[in-house]
Design an enzyme around this catalytic site. Sequence first.
Site, PDB file in Angstrom:
ATOM      1  CG  HIS A 188     -41.608 -17.801 -10.795  1.00  0.00           C
ATOM      2  ND1 HIS A 188     -41.672 -19.211 -11.482  1.00  0.00           N
ATOM      3  CD2 HIS A 188     -42.017 -18.243  -9.651  1.00  0.00           C
ATOM      4  CE1 HIS A 188     -42.092 -20.125 -10.837  1.00  0.00           C
ATOM      5  NE2 HIS A 188     -42.415 -19.753  -9.647  1.00  0.00           N
ATOM      6  CD  GLU A 204     -46.120 -18.478  -8.723  1.00  0.00           C
ATOM      7  OE1 GLU A 204     -47.199 -19.254  -8.176  1.00  0.00           O
ATOM      8  OE2 GLU A 204     -45.005 -18.730  -8.580  1.00  0.00           O
ATOM      9  CG  HIS A 206     -35.199  -4.843  -2.863  1.00  0.00           C
ATOM     10  ND1 HIS A 206     -34.335  -4.798  -1.855  1.00  0.00           N
ATOM     11  CD2 HIS A 206     -34.643  -5.048  -3.841  1.00  0.00           C
ATOM     12  CE1 HIS A 206     -33.113  -4.813  -2.238  1.00  0.00           C
ATOM     13  NE2 HIS A 206     -33.039  -5.051  -3.666  1.00  0.00           N
ATOM     14  CD  GLU A 252     -32.406  -1.439  -5.508  1.00  0.00           C
ATOM     15  OE1 GLU A 252     -31.443  -0.863  -5.004  1.00  0.00           O
ATOM     16  OE2 GLU A 252     -32.383  -2.645  -5.328  1.00  0.00           O
TER      17      GLU A 252
END
Length: 320
Positions: free
Chosen positions: A170, A234, A261, A307
Amino acid sequence: MATDPTKYKLNHSMIRVKDPKRSVEFYEFLGMKLINQIKNPDANFDLYFLAYDSPKAVSHGNQWTDREGIVELTHNYGTENDPDYKIANGNTDPRGFGHLAISVDNIQAACQRIEDAGYKFQKKLSDGKMRHIAFVLDPDGYWVEVVPQKPLEQTENSKETDPSTYRMNHTMIRIKDPGVSLNFYKDVMGMQLKRTSESKNGGFNLYFLGYGAPAADSAPDGVSPTADQEGLLELTWNYGTEKDPNFKYHDGNAQPQGFGHICVAVDDLDAACARFEEKKVNWKKRLTDGRMKNIAFVLDPDGYWIEVVQNEKLKTRANW
């Protein structure tokens, strides 16, 4: 033209790096493989995409836009020779981005292997009260959380660890208002809330979202039910931030820079962007803006950049 958000993938998370050689070496040591590289000499930057790609990996052999859990390293030419260049890791002011996280087969052995290689830790397993997680520091000082795929008591007597079984589990970002952010990521981005972890004593909640299969119904003590997955997001909410009208997190793209990003790969880029338009998103860059017609950037409620790219397995567009 239709788009199906259940087919979206949380493709990658981008961080800026000072020295790509050192950074690629570090992530390869964690078991990742350089699966793609995009050079942009005209614009003075290169992109390096790393992911788990062994036969045991979730996305083994997939085209790079048809994956989850990629780490994109962005290198702006010359930073490696600049003694004053330093990234903002998001964990000292100004805060925003928190960490990347890998899940491993044997956390004790994995951490020992990392330590033996000379890499530094922000938090070792033995530090503090939480003995089932560690944070290693990458060459730029970004935090990489290490979490277990198995209960500690199952692995404590073994010194074996197999990086080919690891997951890029994550990416953590801090959010101001959980109601607003959860609604955005579920309704607009089409993610599902897979797990919530409340820490009332600590004054924060964690929300894990992503695409694909739901989390397991249960897991052994000390093991996350999402530890076997990759490409999760998360969201960390510290209680009370939503009540402060002046409170704001740093998106990583204003100075001082660091995290850039997250990226979602979609089934049909034009249709997905039309849907985002209907949802009245805030845009950083529409598909039609600028020279790059194969990417768009949506802003989340805290101003983090998302993105949006075409999953090239589902429909060829950019031929990256």
